[in-house]
Design an enzyme around this catalytic site. Structure first.
Site, PDB file in Angstrom:
ATOM      1  N   ARG A   9       0.874  -1.188  -0.070  1.00 49.73           N
ATOM      2  CA  ARG A   9       0.173   0.014   0.044  1.00 49.73           C
ATOM      3  C   ARG A   9       0.851   1.150   0.047  1.00 49.73           C
ATOM      4  O   ARG A   9       1.765   1.270   0.791  1.00 49.73           O
ATOM      5  CB  ARG A   9      -0.851  -0.077   1.083  1.00 49.73           C
ATOM      6  CG  ARG A   9      -1.732   1.171   1.416  1.00 49.73           C
ATOM      7  CD  ARG A   9      -2.632   1.271   2.410  1.00 49.73           C
ATOM      8  NE  ARG A   9      -3.100   2.750   2.291  1.00 49.73           N
ATOM      9  CZ  ARG A   9      -3.306   3.598   3.454  1.00 49.73           C
ATOM     10  NH1 ARG A   9      -3.070   3.133   4.868  1.00 49.73           N
ATOM     11  NH2 ARG A   9      -3.900   4.775   3.450  1.00 49.73           N
ATOM     12  N   HIS A  69      -3.382  10.914   0.678  1.00 51.16           N
ATOM     13  CA  HIS A  69      -2.883  10.776   1.826  1.00 51.16           C
ATOM     14  C   HIS A  69      -2.161  12.104   2.295  1.00 51.16           C
ATOM     15  O   HIS A  69      -0.885  12.076   2.804  1.00 51.16           O
ATOM     16  CB  HIS A  69      -1.690   9.696   1.990  1.00 51.16           C
ATOM     17  CG  HIS A  69      -1.470   9.154   3.111  1.00 51.16           C
ATOM     18  ND1 HIS A  69      -1.527   7.801   3.335  1.00 51.16           N
ATOM     19  CD2 HIS A  69      -1.154   9.621   4.455  1.00 51.16           C
ATOM     20  CE1 HIS A  69      -1.481   7.296   4.641  1.00 51.16           C
ATOM     21  NE2 HIS A  69      -1.116   8.590   5.441  1.00 51.16           N
ATOM     22  N   GLU A 113      -7.764   8.371   6.183  1.00 50.26           N
ATOM     23  CA  GLU A 113      -8.125   8.956   7.292  1.00 50.26           C
ATOM     24  C   GLU A 113      -8.680  10.272   7.187  1.00 50.26           C
ATOM     25  O   GLU A 113      -8.261  11.555   7.449  1.00 50.26           O
ATOM     26  CB  GLU A 113      -6.927   8.950   8.300  1.00 50.26           C
ATOM     27  CG  GLU A 113      -6.394   7.539   8.503  1.00 50.26           C
ATOM     28  CD  GLU A 113      -5.143   7.560   9.711  1.00 50.26           C
ATOM     29  OE1 GLU A 113      -4.900   8.464   9.863  1.00 50.26           O
ATOM     30  OE2 GLU A 113      -4.604   6.505   9.937  1.00 50.26           O
ATOM     31  N   ASN A 162      -7.881   1.842   9.615  1.00 54.93           N
ATOM     32  CA  ASN A 162      -6.570   2.085  10.105  1.00 54.93           C
ATOM     33  C   ASN A 162      -6.787   1.851  11.485  1.00 54.93           C
ATOM     34  O   ASN A 162      -7.770   2.696  12.069  1.00 54.93           O
ATOM     35  CB  ASN A 162      -6.275   3.168   9.638  1.00 54.93           C
ATOM     36  CG  ASN A 162      -5.576   3.320   8.181  1.00 54.93           C
ATOM     37  OD1 ASN A 162      -5.733   2.282   7.621  1.00 54.93           O
ATOM     38  ND2 ASN A 162      -5.238   4.671   7.750  1.00 54.93           N
ATOM     39  N   TYR A 199      -4.797   1.484  15.788  1.00 57.42           N
ATOM     40  CA  TYR A 199      -3.666   1.542  16.209  1.00 57.42           C
ATOM     41  C   TYR A 199      -3.712   1.445  17.894  1.00 57.42           C
ATOM     42  O   TYR A 199      -3.176   0.508  18.424  1.00 57.42           O
ATOM     43  CB  TYR A 199      -2.889   2.866  16.201  1.00 57.42           C
ATOM     44  CG  TYR A 199      -2.225   3.119  14.906  1.00 57.42           C
ATOM     45  CD1 TYR A 199      -1.188   2.460  14.674  1.00 57.42           C
ATOM     46  CD2 TYR A 199      -3.113   3.575  14.025  1.00 57.42           C
ATOM     47  CE1 TYR A 199      -0.364   2.891  13.261  1.00 57.42           C
ATOM     48  CE2 TYR A 199      -2.624   3.951  12.558  1.00 57.42           C
ATOM     49  CZ  TYR A 199      -1.321   3.329  12.503  1.00 57.42           C
ATOM     50  OH  TYR A 199      -0.594   3.498  10.986  1.00 57.42           O
ATOM     51  N   GLU A 259      -3.843  -0.116   7.913  1.00 52.20           N
ATOM     52  CA  GLU A 259      -2.700   0.529   8.701  1.00 52.20           C
ATOM     53  C   GLU A 259      -2.870  -0.129  10.135  1.00 52.20           C
ATOM     54  O   GLU A 259      -4.014  -0.298  10.643  1.00 52.20           O
ATOM     55  CB  GLU A 259      -2.587   1.950   8.858  1.00 52.20           C
ATOM     56  CG  GLU A 259      -2.142   2.629   7.606  1.00 52.20           C
ATOM     57  CD  GLU A 259      -2.048   4.237   8.115  1.00 52.20           C
ATOM     58  OE1 GLU A 259      -1.867   4.448   8.953  1.00 52.20           O
ATOM     59  OE2 GLU A 259      -2.286   4.927   6.842  1.00 52.20           O
TER      60      GLU A 259
END
Length: 1900
Positions: free
Chosen positions: A1417, A1462, A1507, A1649, A1651, A1716
């Site tokens: 990606r 991005h 995002e 994504n 985290y 991600e």
């Protein structure tokens, strides 16, 4: 009433099959009706009622009465002459026909089956005169027509018939033979006719004759036919065998026909009912007899039943029952009582095994009205329509849906053994039907039931307590007959799901209230006012529903589950207003029948409504033809049979009584109107907050007696009191509820009287209710609870009222017999081994290995959480001390202590606080025991107040009341299996002893020993764990050195050492006293509690810092531990330090006293276990401290500092440094010979504003206890117990009440000092229950594999890696601008070069190949392709770069996954408004069109925007990312997001419409989101906040794209806040209907994504208008979550699985590609990146769980990121890469980290192969490549770019510069020395100055 044992026995006998031989039902015969009382047993059919006049009044009651006593059939002889006076059916008397039909229906309605007799034998005179006798064929034909007529008119109403009941009369009365032949043929014809009319099963026809006429049977058998034989026998008890022989002969002669004993006359039988019954059963108990049934008329008479009519007349029945009914019997028994007799208190106990309960109801306490998919109930609907007090609702109520642990805590505190609660039908089946089942609702009740059972509390479940699903109400609710099946199915589900654990079920609770208030008066929902039809129909349906549920349980579950099903009926007691008036007595009875009997009579008596109720309604209907007052439905015979007996117990809800008078109710449709009564209350009865409850306790006893007599005489089931309580007003002193205590005391005592004195089988008492709740129409204005709930606080804290403590005392005593005194003993405790003498500690001690072992750990290694459990015998406890909690400072002869003296002096303590009252535990022992029971601790550490036992410190002043207090405390603990851990001295020295010098006086050694001796002797038979002193260090140093605490002596140089010397010797002497005098008989342990901080060296690599830390440990802990646990003497380092300091101070001897050899031997080994108090860690640094003034503090030569990386607490300089505990425990193990260790104090202070929501304390315990677990489980330290500080908030010494350490909050402003459990109390209970932290499902590894075509990828972004910021015509991006703006990016980093991937495609591909990824990606730089953002100019050089990249990927068989945007917007577009300008939508579409057209044939996976949340909010709200806009946070982020969503949608449609068909790719958007958990998982407010986090981050973009439009949560909140701020409309833009339609569904997969996870809690931002204020949430991280290189990223893998499940549920389980996921690091580079390995393993395994276990549609995983790169505004300081990029080398070489091998192995294995299956091929290491890093490399690499003297140099250049500088410095110093020598020779007077210069230079 005489015992009805006969009915029970006979019924049971017959049902069990004796003599029945396969028949379905044994017939117990009564009847027939007679006109007058029968005086003779020879009453024949001629005496029978013949319908020549109306049916006698009261016949229905009579029949019901017989049915309730076990009768099944009733004889109805028809009158041939009355029916057909002329013999012709055409001339029948219709009134007589109707009369008989009515009579038969009455029998059927009460459950009696008619046995119809066509005729006796004698021909009636009127017919004989016309047709002749039986010899006449004409008469025979007339009778046959009569029989056919009877069958036509009555056949449908009767199944059993007798043609001629006295056949033998024809034989014995001289009748000619032709008569006999005619009769036999006639009977045969009638038989054929009968079965032609009624061919079905169950129809029977017979003839009757005497038993003595057996000889006739052969002729009868040959000539006629019958189904059974009816016989008349004479039963003689003296010749039972003869009777049996007669019956056997009859049966043989009849061809083995079944025999019905149609009539039985009893002779020569004793009036002993048991003999008669036994004789009769003996006859029936012949297996060869086929007895169909028997006549009970004479049997009843001989048994002389007091209230059973022995004749057949209604008048006889009426006369008897009018004055001898159950009510009259009870009234006769109690009505004459005097007030004194009535109210006398019965001081006895309930029987062992009595059930003590409390209750709650779902809609009153649960809240969570929309949680888990719960459906709306009628009470939700009621509240939302503003019909409750002050428009209150039950939406949150007590929040019990989230607070199972809170509620069960209260139950443990109460010590109940049973808890009755109701299930919310709508929470299980939201629509009311099984098809709508909510798994989350089911899991809630699973959790509750399991929690109860784990706490030893039996669940009692009510299936229905008023909260009908609104969906069912909309179909008619309880008025709709279909609800019966719905309830049956609901009950079936509950039995099947919970019945393995629930053994007692109430189908309904107080169904009368539903009928009366819900459908009659309309006061309750559904609010119908229909007492004519609806109220009665509702009862009808509820009774049928109850019966169906009971039968479901009985048929399907009883055998397997072994439980009971009953019903909880509510009833007042009713007394006659004027006892002298019979009509008032009768009215009181009617009151009960209309209330209790309405439900109880069908279930417990005969399956039908009470005769009184039916009669009243029927009479009213006749009186009121124009205004029907009531319509009572009828039960069919089958329904009556099904309802009767459907209860294994009778549950009673009782609260009050009424005085009842007779009245004429007229035609009013109400219980009073129909029942002709009026209810009143005596004004002397105490009132309550509920207008309908008045305290009349005696009514309960009387009601119980009435129930036992009326309903349970035959059906013997127990009574459970399922509800009793009263309401108080929500005002005034709600906690001190003395009126409730008096109410409970009296009502419970009346139940005891009924049980013990009256023999009523009461087996349970339930106090309503556990806690205050939503009380229907009264809302929260009335409180029934034993616990107060603060509904104004979002946490809904529960606080015990005084009534809770009273009830727990009643339970403890099992009633009111206080004379019982159980002697309790504790289990003896022996030390596992005696301590052996150890050599003195070296300097530094050998224990320095602990620093060597632990201080080099990485932060990851230090902080990683450990899951496991302590040993099974681990002791969990809580702590308190006398002065802090007891109060009663001068109560009952207690003497003053030094703390009394100190605190009572103004100014000593903040706010002049003191311990005069403190928590008042001296007077509130039961309240303290309540908390300890609720916590379920193993041990309780408390201290004895010396001055309470010996007021002046000496034995001669013994205060017995003080001793009694501690005896009560100790016995109270042992009663609940809590081990007393007693501290003999916790700082509160008697002031009288301080006046003699206190601990500075050596006499204190003997004085203390005498006190200890007394304590051992007095309490030692029960106390097995003694602590002599608590924290002697604090006594010596703070009390006698610093003078901070009493006795406030400030003598830091000598007094602390003398005092410590005396304390050690006093301890040793007390130990030996116990050892010599008591240990053998008492078997306890003795120790001392020593406090210690852990001391961490400032720099572990510097030896003298380690020595300093060791010295600090020896000066604090070793001061006392070394003499006791090692060699009887002080540590050498301490003796050395103090001795040397003393010598330097020119003292003749050391200030540290010395022990003689004898003393050393005496002291050594005087502890059976090591007790440690620990709170914090300090950083130790070597220092040479001053000599004056003399001080213990300066003697150490150590400076101490805080560990600044750890959280603060409410105590200054006492940070929460959990990891220090593990190191301290290991140090003790090494230093003191591996002793067994009790952590005797550990806890954290919070400020007084922190009440019950103390998440900080939860984090503290969570981390500190885990460090203790590591010490035990990993390091082998013998940790035996843990004591939490403290049980409750208390007087915290010098801080007074400013801070609190308690697990329970104490409100010191309230006179009752109420104790309320905090969040931490429930957490600590859970830790104790789990015995540590066993691995949860989240922590356990799952082995398995992803789908075969799983996408394994790694990701990057153009600006972060490409560099070439101006290369080949690339335009400026907003990140170029942002990074070149000062103070925007950390360390002034930028992406001008970044990783130079623009020029290093080959190097990047080498990394991708090493990783073995299937996909890559990357993002395309918009300004590299379209420099000004528009299609006016396309930069071919830029396109060529991406073509080259794509070609390389495809050549390597790596699929490209391209992101269009991005974050690097062309600056030219930003200059015209960027994403704020809605023209950007078209610009982005045009850009995408170029990319699709030029590159789309090479790319199959597309992402439109990465995002969008960060673009909108971080870039345009916070301004911490490009374009850095922060001045319109309330509007701009929403505008930008709006345009981003539209731009994405347009691009998706572009691809879908123009390119998909030929390029065959998929396209979506990537949305980022944290998962959010509530900070306090028990709190609805925090749960809601957590939801808002996800809705405002993930849902902001996902909801429009996947569901259409923004979420209602966002729209509602932002609109309401905007309008409240005075804005004309919402700040959130709106999509048009067309836009919604165009946006919805613009995805091919869910790009995600993720985290980290956050903990959320609500924050009120007031009127501020911005995103965070709209969201209204604050977030924190759990302290146990590992840190990363990014402040926002905490390692919390469990959240990954949860948010994936959220996406599945919220958005319809779309295909998900993780685009991600990764972790950052910062600081020194370590290629052995074990934390990243840990992160990937944990997170990817959670992904696998979501895929395999939860069926989430996971398609791929992308690691962030390929290599370390520019991490946006943090520059290059945060590194997420799998590969390290050495930025000190201009070539920017890439070096693999250890995580590369791990990730590539996961890819190769496609998941996690099970190690149990053996080595997997995928785990074989690959050949090392050029860039591959050696696995396990741990040497840190540092970035070569360093700052040196203001210049940025490589490490080599900086090193050369350092060497040059150092050489110059040496030359300068040498020159200075030479100059100094010259100056010394020439100028001696300058010597002093020269020396100072030398010292300065040496320092340099």
């Amino acid at each position: 009433m005489t015992n009805l044992l006969w009915a029970v026995c006979l019924y049971a006998f017959c049902r069990c099959g004796y003599g029945v031989n396969g028949q379905e039902e044994f017939m117990l015969l009564a009847g027939p009706l007679t006109e007058e009382p029968a005086r003779s047993s020879r009453t024949g059919v001629n005496d029978a009622f013949d319908c020549s006049r109306p049916i006698p009044p009261g016949s229905e009651q009579y029949f019901a009465y017989l049915q309730s006593r076990g009768v099944t059939h009733f004889k109805v002889p028809l009158s041939w002459a009355q029916l057909l006076p002329t013999g012709l059916p055409s001339q029948a008397r219709q009134d007589v026909v109707t009369c008989y039909q009515t009579l038969l229906r009455q029998l059927l309605e009460v459950g009696l089956q008619p046995l119809v007799v066509l005729h006796g034998s004698t021909v009636p005179d009127t017919l004989k005169s016309r047709y002749g006798g039986w010899e006449s064929q004409e008469l025979v034909e007339v009778f046959l027509k009569y029989a056919e007529f009877a069958f036509q008119e009555f056949g449908a109403l009767a199944h059993s018939w007798v043609t001629l009941s006295e056949l033998d009369h024809v034989w014995h009365d001289g009748q000619p033979a032709i008569s006999q032949q005619n009769i036999l043929q006639l009977n045969k014809n009638i038989y054929q006719l009968f079965h032609q009319h009624f061919p079905g099963k169950g129809r029977r026809l017979s003839m009757g004759l005497r038993a003595t006429a057996a000889a006739m049977l052969s002729q009868i058998k040959a000539s006629t036919t019958m189904d059974f034989l009816s016989v008349h026998i004479e039963f003689d008890c003296s010749s039972v065998s003869n009777i049996a022989m007669e019956l056997r002969t009859l049966q043989m002669s009849s061809g083995n026909l079944p025999i019905l004993i149609y009539k039985m006359n009893v002779h020569e039988c004793s009036y002993d009912q048991f003999q008669l019954l036994g004789n009769f059963l003996q006859v029936l108990n012949h297996n060869d007899l086929n007895i169909l049934g028997c006549d009970m008329k004479d049997m009843l008479g001989k048994l002389d039943m007091q209230d059973v009519p022995t004749g057949h007349s209604i008048q006889d029945y009426t006369r008897r029952t009018m004055f001898r009914n159950s009510y009259q019997s009870v009234w006769d028994k109690f009505g004459a009582q005097t007030t004194t007799e009535r109210d006398s208190f019965f001081e006895k106990s309930f029987p062992s095994g009595f059930q003590w309960a409390t209750s709650s109801e779902s809609f009153k306490v649960e809240g969570g009205w929309l949680e888990g998919g719960k459906g709306e109930t009628i009470w939700d609907h009621f509240g939302h329509n503003g019909l409750a007090f002050a428009n209150q609702t039950a939406d949150q109520a007590c929040d019990s849906y989230h607070k199972v642990d809170y509620d069960v805590y209260l139950l443990r505190g109460l010590d109940v053994n049973t808890y009755q609660f109701s299930i919310s039908w709508a929470r299980i089946f939201p629509s009311g039907y099984r098809g709508s089942q909510s798994d989350k609702g089911v899991l809630y009740y699973d959790k509750l039931v399991n929690a109860l059972i784990e706490s030893g509390i039996q669940p009692v479940v009510t299936l229905y307590h008023w909260d009908l699903p609104q969906a069912l109400q909309e179909l008619g609710g309880w008025t709709n007959a279909s609800i019966v099946d719905a309830f049956k199915d609901y009950a079936d589900f509950c039995f099947s799901r919970f019945g393995d654990r629930v053994k007692t079920w109430n189908t309904f609770s107080s169904p009368w209230v539903v009928s009366h208030a819900g459908y009659g008066t309309g006061e309750h929902p559904p609010g119908l006012k229909d007492y004519v039809v609806a109220s009665y129909q509702v009862t009808h349906n509820m009774l049928k529903s109850h019966a169906e549920a009971w039968h479901v349980y009985n048929d399907k579950y009883r055998v397997k589950q072994g439980g009971k099903v009953g019903i909880a009926l509510n009833s007042d007691w009713a007394e006659p207003m004027n006892p002298s008036k019979p009509e008032d007595i009768a009215a009181a009875n009617r009151y009960l029948q209309h209330m209790l009997g309405w439900f109880a009579h069908p279930i417990f008596v005969d399956g039908d409504y009470p005769a009184i109720l039916k009669t009243q309604i029927e009479e009213k209907r006749k009186k009121c033809p124009l205004s029907e007052p009531a319509r009572l439905p009828h039960f069919s015979p089958e329904e009556r049979k099904k309802i009767q007996g459907t209860a294994d117990f009778l549950g009673l809800n009782h609260y009050t009584s009424r005085l009842v008078s007779s009245s004429d109710g007229g035609c009013t449709p109400s219980p009073q109107g129909v029942g002709d009564f009026q209810a009143h209350v005596d004004p002397s009865w105490p009132s309550t907050a509920s207008a309908w409850i008045f305290s009349a306790p005696w009514g309960l006893r009387r009601l119980l007696n009435y129930i036992s007599t009326e309903y349970l005489n035959v059906t013997k089931v127990p009574i459970y009191i399922t509800g009793n309580g009263m309401a108080t007003q929500y005002s005034g002193d709600t906690l001190n509820d003395t009126s409730r205590i008096e109410y409970m005391k009296r009502y419970i005592n009346e139940a005891l009287k009924a049980l013990a004195l009256d023999g009523v089988d009461v087996q349970r008492f339930t106090v309503q209710s556990l806690m205050d709740g939503f009380e229907g129409r009264q809302g929260y204005n009335q409180r029934f609870g034993l616990h107060q709930v603060n509904f104004e606080d979002a946490d809904r804290p529960r606080t015990p009222k005084q009534s809770a403590y009273f009830y727990s005392q009643v339970i403890k005593q099992n009633g009111f017999d206080i004379s019982k005194d159980n002697v309790l003993k504790a289990v003896t405790r022996q030390p596992t081994r005696l301590l052996t003498a150890l050599s003195s500690s070296e300097v530094p001690s050998k224990s320095k290995v602990i620093w060597e072992k632990f201080s080099h750990q990485s932060k990851f290694q230090r902080d990683v959480y450990h899951y496991g459990t302590f040993p099974q015998d681990f002791s969990w406890g809580v702590f308190s001390s006398a002065y802090q909690i007891e109060g009663g400072w001068n109560a009952d002869g207690k003497g003053p202590s030094i703390w009394d003296t100190f605190t009572q002096k103004p100014g000593s303590i903040p706010a002049n606080a003191n311990g005069d009252v403190a928590c008042d535990s001296y007077h509130r022992l039961e309240e303290d025991l309540y908390m300890l029971r609720a916590l379920r601790v193993n041990s309780y550490r408390f201290s004895l107040s010396w001055s309470r036992i010996f007021p002046d410190g000496w034995r001669t002043s013994l205060n017995q009341k003080g001793v009694d207090y501690y005896n009560r405390l100790i016995e109270g603990l042992l009663a609940y299996n809590i081990t007393p851990m007693v501290t003999i001295y916790h700082w509160d020295l008697p002031q009288a002893l301080q006046n003699l010098g206190g601990w500075d006086n050596v006499d204190m050694i003997d004085i203390f020993n005498d006190f200890c001796d007394f304590c051992f002797a007095t309490f030692g038979d029960r106390v097995k764990f003694w602590i002599t002193f608590n924290q002697p260090h604090s006594i010596a140093w703070s009390g006698y050195g610093l003078g901070q605490i009493p006795p406030n002596v400030k003598n830091p140089g000598t007094a602390p050492y003398r005092v410590a010397h005396n304390l050690i010797k006093a301890h040793a002497k007390a130990y030996h006293t116990y050892d010599d005098k008591y240990r053998k008989t008492q078997g306890g342990l003795v120790s001392i509690a020593l406090n210690a901080n852990w001391m961490e060296p400032k720099d572990v690599n510097v030896p003298r810092e380690v020595v300093a830390a060791d010295r600090a440990m020896q000066f604090q802990l070793g001061w006392f531990a070394h003499p006791i646990f090692k060699n009887g003497d002080y540590p050498d380092t301490m003796k050395w330090q103090v001795g040397n300091k003393s010598e330097l101070q020119r003292l003749s001897e050391s200030r540290l006293p010395s022990f003689t050899q004898e003393e050393k031997s005496f002291i050594r080994g005087t502890a059976d276990i090591f007790c440690l108090n620990h709170y914090t860690t300090k950083i130790a640094h070597h220092a040479t401290l001053r000599l004056t003034p003399q001080s213990y503090e300066y003697d150490k030569d150590v400076s101490e500092a805080e560990e600044n990386d750890s959280p603060n607490t409410a105590i200054s300089k006492q940070r929460a440094v959990a990891w220090g505990l593990r190191r301290l425990l290991n140090w003790i193990k090494e230093e003191y010979g591996d002793p067994e260790i009790y952590i005797s104090e550990n806890g954290v202070a919070t400020d007084s504003k922190t009440t019950w929501d103390d998440s900080v304390r939860v984090f503290y315990y969570k981390t500190y206890i885990d460090e203790a677990l590591k010490a035990y489980d990993i390091d082998g330290v013998k940790v035996k117990g843990y004591i939490a500080t403290s049980l409750m908030d208390s007087f915290e010494w010098l801080n007074g009440y400013k801070v609190g350490f308690g697990l329970h909050h104490v409100d010191f402003t309230h006179p009752n000092l109420p104790r309320t459990p905090k969040y931490s109390a429930h957490f600590y209970y859970q830790v104790m229950k789990d015995n540590g932290f066993p691995p949860s499902e989240d922590e356990k590894m799952l082995y398995g594999h992803f789908r075969k075509d799983f996408l394994w990828s790694v990701s990057t972004a153009s600006y972060q890696i490409e560099g070439g910021w101006r290369a080949d015509g690339k335009g400026l991006s907003i990140w170029d601008t942002f990074a070149h703006t000062p103070l925007r990016v950390f360390d002034d980093d930028n992406g001008d070069i970044a990783c130079d991937s623009y020029n290093k495609i080959e190097e990047d591909f080498a990394m991708l190949k090493q990783l073995k990824v299937t996909h890559y990606r990357f993002s395309i730089s918009w300004p590299r392709v379209l420099p000004d953002g528009t299609t006016d100019y396309v930069n071919e050089a830029g396109l060529n770069y991406y073509r080259k990249l794509l070609d390389a990927l495809l050549a390597a068989n790596i699929q490209p996954h391209a992101t269009l945007y991005h974050w690097d917007l062309p600056q030219a577009l930003q200059d015209v408004g960027g994403w704020e300008n809605d023209t950007i939508v078209a610009r982005f579409r045009d850009y995408a069109d170029v990319i699709f057209s030029q590159l789309g044939h090479k790319v199959k996976y597309w992402i439109t925007i990465n995002e969008p949340y960060n673009v909108a909010n971080i870039g345009h709200g916070y301004g911490t990312a490009a374009p850095g806009i922060s001045f319109r946070p309330g509007t701009l982020p929403y505008i930008v997001a709006h345009n981003l969503i539209k731009a994405h949608a347009e691009t998706w449609h572009l691809y879908n419409d123009k390119y998909r068909a030929k390029q065959n790719g998929i396209i979506s958007i990537t949305i980022n989101s944290d998962w959010s958990e509530p900070r306090n998982p028990y709190k609805q407010e925090d749960i809601d906040a957590a939801r808002r986090v996800v809705q405002f981050q993930l849902g902001w973009f996902a909801h429009p794209i996947f569901n259409g439009d923004y979420s209602n949560t966002m729209k509602t909140i932002i609109r309401e806040r905007s309008l409240a701020a005075g804005l004309p409309k919402s700040r959130l833009p709106e999509f048009s209907p067309e836009e919604i339609k165009r946006i919805k569904g613009t995805y091919d997969y869910f790009g995600f994504n993720h985290y980290t996870t956050v903990l959320a809690f609500p924050v009120d931002f007031g009127k501020l208008q911005h995103y965070d204020a709209d969201r209204g949430v604050g977030t924190i991280a759990d302290r146990t979550w590992l840190d990363s290189g990014s402040s926002w990223l905490k390692v919390s893998p469990f959240g990954f699985r949860r948010i994936l499940n959220f996406i599945k549920e919220e958005y319809g389980n779309p295909p998900i590609i993780i685009t991600e996921n990764g972790i950052s690091e910062r600081g020194p580079v370590d290629l052995n990146d074990i934390q990243r390995i840990y992160y990937f393993e944990k997170y990817i395994n959670q992904l696998l769980k979501a895929y395999l276990l939860d069926a989430v549609d996971i398609r791929g995983y992308t690691a962030w990121t390929l290599m370390d790169n520019l991490e946006w505004a943090t520059g290059f300081s945060e590194r997420f890469g799998l590969f390290y990029v050495n930025r000190s080398d201009p070539n920017l070489p890439r070096v693999a980290k250890a995580s590369v091998a791990v990730y590539s192995a996961m890819i190769k294995c496609n998941g996690f192969p099970d190690p149990a299956s053996g080595p997997h091929d995928c785990l074989n290491p690959a050949p090392e490549g050029k860039l591959q890093c050696c696995s396990g490399t741990s040497a840190p690499l540092t970035d070569d770019n360093v700052n040196f003297l203001g210049m940025k140099l490589t490490t080599n250049d900086a090193e050369n510069g350092l060497h040059s500088t150092f050489a110059l410095l040496i030359v300068a110093i040498f020159g200075a020395i030479c100059s100094s020598v010259c100056f010394c020779v020439s100028r001696k007077q300058s010597r002093k100055k020269h020396l100072e210069t030398m010292m300065l230079e040496n320092r340099l």
